[in-house]
Motif scaffolding. Structure first.
Motif, PDB file in Angstrom:
ATOM      1  N   TRP A 124       0.905  -1.063  -0.046  1.00 29.82           N
ATOM      2  CA  TRP A 124      -0.002   0.024  -0.023  1.00 29.82           C
ATOM      3  C   TRP A 124       0.874   1.216  -0.031  1.00 29.82           C
ATOM      4  O   TRP A 124       0.442   2.264  -0.847  1.00 29.82           O
ATOM      5  CB  TRP A 124      -0.770   0.019   1.132  1.00 29.82           C
ATOM      6  CG  TRP A 124      -1.711   1.305   1.283  1.00 29.82           C
ATOM      7  CD1 TRP A 124      -1.560   2.213   2.283  1.00 29.82           C
ATOM      8  CD2 TRP A 124      -2.822   1.823   0.474  1.00 29.82           C
ATOM      9  NE1 TRP A 124      -2.387   3.376   2.063  1.00 29.82           N
ATOM     10  CE2 TRP A 124      -3.096   3.009   1.037  1.00 29.82           C
ATOM     11  CE3 TRP A 124      -3.269   1.111  -0.737  1.00 29.82           C
ATOM     12  CZ2 TRP A 124      -4.195   3.782   0.263  1.00 29.82           C
ATOM     13  CZ3 TRP A 124      -4.455   1.783  -1.238  1.00 29.82           C
ATOM     14  CH2 TRP A 124      -4.946   3.003  -0.693  1.00 29.82           C
ATOM     15  N   ALA A 125       1.876   1.492   0.779  1.00 29.83           N
ATOM     16  CA  ALA A 125       2.511   2.571   0.857  1.00 29.83           C
ATOM     17  C   ALA A 125       3.557   3.010  -0.296  1.00 29.83           C
ATOM     18  O   ALA A 125       3.831   4.048  -0.585  1.00 29.83           O
ATOM     19  CB  ALA A 125       3.784   2.491   2.130  1.00 29.83           C
ATOM     20  N   GLU A 126       3.811   1.944  -1.097  1.00 32.06           N
ATOM     21  CA  GLU A 126       4.612   2.008  -2.455  1.00 32.06           C
ATOM     22  C   GLU A 126       3.596   2.498  -3.575  1.00 32.06           C
ATOM     23  O   GLU A 126       4.144   2.703  -4.553  1.00 32.06           O
ATOM     24  CB  GLU A 126       5.323   0.664  -2.756  1.00 32.06           C
ATOM     25  CG  GLU A 126       6.310   0.253  -1.522  1.00 32.06           C
ATOM     26  CD  GLU A 126       6.708  -1.102  -1.490  1.00 32.06           C
ATOM     27  OE1 GLU A 126       6.696  -1.489  -2.886  1.00 32.06           O
ATOM     28  OE2 GLU A 126       7.106  -1.603  -0.662  1.00 32.06           O
ATOM     29  N   LEU A 127       2.361   2.204  -3.666  1.00 26.96           N
ATOM     30  CA  LEU A 127       1.331   2.356  -4.602  1.00 26.96           C
ATOM     31  C   LEU A 127       1.349   3.754  -5.084  1.00 26.96           C
ATOM     32  O   LEU A 127       1.214   4.622  -4.276  1.00 26.96           O
ATOM     33  CB  LEU A 127      -0.159   1.782  -4.238  1.00 26.96           C
ATOM     34  CG  LEU A 127      -0.074   0.044  -3.996  1.00 26.96           C
ATOM     35  CD1 LEU A 127      -1.500  -0.258  -3.955  1.00 26.96           C
ATOM     36  CD2 LEU A 127       0.412  -0.699  -5.091  1.00 26.96           C
ATOM     37  N   ASP A 128       1.409   4.149  -6.366  1.00 21.41           N
ATOM     38  CA  ASP A 128       1.248   5.530  -6.914  1.00 21.41           C
ATOM     39  C   ASP A 128      -0.320   5.574  -6.869  1.00 21.41           C
ATOM     40  O   ASP A 128      -0.977   4.820  -6.295  1.00 21.41           O
ATOM     41  CB  ASP A 128       1.641   5.467  -8.391  1.00 21.41           C
ATOM     42  CG  ASP A 128       1.240   4.676  -9.485  1.00 21.41           C
ATOM     43  OD1 ASP A 128       0.238   4.246  -9.323  1.00 21.41           O
ATOM     44  OD2 ASP A 128       1.886   4.586 -10.498  1.00 21.41           O
ATOM     45  N   GLY A 129      -0.901   6.855  -7.107  1.00 21.16           N
ATOM     46  CA  GLY A 129      -2.262   7.195  -7.110  1.00 21.16           C
ATOM     47  C   GLY A 129      -2.923   6.231  -8.018  1.00 21.16           C
ATOM     48  O   GLY A 129      -4.187   5.900  -7.439  1.00 21.16           O
ATOM     49  N   ARG A 130      -2.522   5.983  -9.370  1.00 19.36           N
ATOM     50  CA  ARG A 130      -3.543   5.343 -10.105  1.00 19.36           C
ATOM     51  C   ARG A 130      -3.763   3.787  -9.505  1.00 19.36           C
ATOM     52  O   ARG A 130      -4.815   3.180  -9.546  1.00 19.36           O
ATOM     53  CB  ARG A 130      -2.831   5.084 -11.508  1.00 19.36           C
ATOM     54  CG  ARG A 130      -3.502   4.272 -12.529  1.00 19.36           C
ATOM     55  CD  ARG A 130      -5.107   4.912 -12.647  1.00 19.36           C
ATOM     56  NE  ARG A 130      -5.979   4.093 -12.622  1.00 19.36           N
ATOM     57  CZ  ARG A 130      -7.277   4.347 -12.955  1.00 19.36           C
ATOM     58  NH1 ARG A 130      -7.607   5.671 -13.006  1.00 19.36           N
ATOM     59  NH2 ARG A 130      -8.174   3.464 -12.751  1.00 19.36           N
ATOM     60  N   ALA A 131      -2.695   3.272  -9.022  1.00 20.21           N
ATOM     61  CA  ALA A 131      -2.601   1.909  -8.499  1.00 20.21           C
ATOM     62  C   ALA A 131      -3.477   1.893  -7.023  1.00 20.21           C
ATOM     63  O   ALA A 131      -4.217   1.035  -6.685  1.00 20.21           O
ATOM     64  CB  ALA A 131      -1.190   1.468  -7.969  1.00 20.21           C
ATOM     65  N   ARG A 132      -3.387   2.897  -6.271  1.00 18.03           N
ATOM     66  CA  ARG A 132      -4.500   3.050  -5.254  1.00 18.03           C
ATOM     67  C   ARG A 132      -5.802   3.202  -5.529  1.00 18.03           C
ATOM     68  O   ARG A 132      -6.629   2.515  -5.076  1.00 18.03           O
ATOM     69  CB  ARG A 132      -3.962   4.445  -4.353  1.00 18.03           C
ATOM     70  CG  ARG A 132      -2.654   4.037  -3.642  1.00 18.03           C
ATOM     71  CD  ARG A 132      -2.312   5.140  -2.693  1.00 18.03           C
ATOM     72  NE  ARG A 132      -1.256   4.856  -1.662  1.00 18.03           N
ATOM     73  CZ  ARG A 132      -1.226   5.281  -0.780  1.00 18.03           C
ATOM     74  NH1 ARG A 132      -1.905   6.602  -0.210  1.00 18.03           N
ATOM     75  NH2 ARG A 132      -0.021   5.120   0.361  1.00 18.03           N
ATOM     76  N   ARG A 133      -5.990   4.258  -6.584  1.00 17.71           N
ATOM     77  CA  ARG A 133      -7.250   4.161  -7.120  1.00 17.71           C
ATOM     78  C   ARG A 133      -7.858   2.715  -7.599  1.00 17.71           C
ATOM     79  O   ARG A 133      -9.026   2.162  -7.184  1.00 17.71           O
ATOM     80  CB  ARG A 133      -7.509   5.214  -8.230  1.00 17.71           C
ATOM     81  CG  ARG A 133      -8.765   5.246  -8.888  1.00 17.71           C
ATOM     82  CD  ARG A 133      -9.036   5.910 -10.083  1.00 17.71           C
ATOM     83  NE  ARG A 133      -9.387   7.169  -9.655  1.00 17.71           N
ATOM     84  CZ  ARG A 133     -10.677   7.627  -9.272  1.00 17.71           C
ATOM     85  NH1 ARG A 133     -11.430   6.933  -9.160  1.00 17.71           N
ATOM     86  NH2 ARG A 133     -10.977   8.756  -8.996  1.00 17.71           N
ATOM     87  N   ASP A 134      -7.146   2.174  -8.217  1.00 18.74           N
ATOM     88  CA  ASP A 134      -7.524   0.819  -8.659  1.00 18.74           C
ATOM     89  C   ASP A 134      -7.979  -0.223  -7.786  1.00 18.74           C
ATOM     90  O   ASP A 134      -9.054  -0.914  -7.761  1.00 18.74           O
ATOM     91  CB  ASP A 134      -6.339   0.167  -9.627  1.00 18.74           C
ATOM     92  CG  ASP A 134      -6.185   0.650 -10.981  1.00 18.74           C
ATOM     93  OD1 ASP A 134      -7.222   1.790 -11.375  1.00 18.74           O
ATOM     94  OD2 ASP A 134      -5.395   0.789 -11.711  1.00 18.74           O
ATOM     95  N   TRP A 135      -6.965  -0.239  -6.878  1.00 17.25           N
ATOM     96  CA  TRP A 135      -7.148  -1.102  -5.522  1.00 17.25           C
ATOM     97  C   TRP A 135      -8.569  -0.633  -4.688  1.00 17.25           C
ATOM     98  O   TRP A 135      -9.365  -1.567  -4.419  1.00 17.25           O
ATOM     99  CB  TRP A 135      -6.165  -1.306  -4.708  1.00 17.25           C
ATOM    100  CG  TRP A 135      -6.028  -1.745  -3.535  1.00 17.25           C
ATOM    101  CD1 TRP A 135      -5.769  -1.774  -2.102  1.00 17.25           C
ATOM    102  CD2 TRP A 135      -6.222  -3.408  -3.735  1.00 17.25           C
ATOM    103  NE1 TRP A 135      -6.207  -2.904  -1.239  1.00 17.25           N
ATOM    104  CE2 TRP A 135      -6.436  -3.795  -2.154  1.00 17.25           C
ATOM    105  CE3 TRP A 135      -6.584  -4.454  -4.499  1.00 17.25           C
ATOM    106  CZ2 TRP A 135      -6.427  -5.292  -1.912  1.00 17.25           C
ATOM    107  CZ3 TRP A 135      -6.721  -5.745  -4.186  1.00 17.25           C
ATOM    108  CH2 TRP A 135      -6.624  -6.032  -2.890  1.00 17.25           C
TER     109      TRP A 135
END
Length: 131
Positions: free
Chosen positions: A94-105
């Motif tokens: 989670w801490a490493e995910l960028d904005g797009r990856a966080r949105r997707d998750w």
């Protein structure tokens, strides 16, 4: 590959979508199993939701379609934001995910709910420990 599935009536779509809501939000993560964070499951229930709204629109029920679509907005379920934040935070990177990856998750975790910008920001802020 695409598969066509026919339902007898809209009640069957509604029941499947409600079952997805129960699975995602009312069953503890350990019991919900991998479906709670499955992108495949999320995509399937998003398609079911879209099919229900489209069916209501095509049968001449635009008000019912708007009501149904509105009910499936994450903004209408702020009581679920903390649960989604906790599940988002449980992502191993989670801490490493960028904005797009966080949105997707978050969108995967929230399905069949539609994630808007304000709800997304609230969930991410909670996941990052902000209040």
């Amino acid at each position: 590959m695409s598969e066509l599935v026919e339902f007898d009536d809209l009640a069957q779509l509604r029941v499947l979508l409600r079952a997805a809501m129960v699975l995602k939000f009312d069953i503890p993560e350990a019991s919900a199993g991998p479906l709670a964070g499955s992108p495949v499951f999320a995509s399937a229930v998003h398609r079911l939701r879209d099919a229900l709204v489209a069916a209501l629109e095509s049968t001449g029920s635009p008000a019912a379609a708007r009501t149904e679509a509105g009910w499936y907005r994450l903004a209408e379920h702020p009581h679920q934001w903390e649960l989604l934040a906790r599940r988002a935070r449980d992502h191993p990177r989670w801490a490493e995910l960028d904005g797009r990856a966080r949105r997707d998750w978050v969108e995967t975790l929230a399905a069949p709910l539609v994630v808007d910008e304000e709800s997304l920001a609230a969930v991410i802020a909670r996941a990052d420990g902000e209040r």
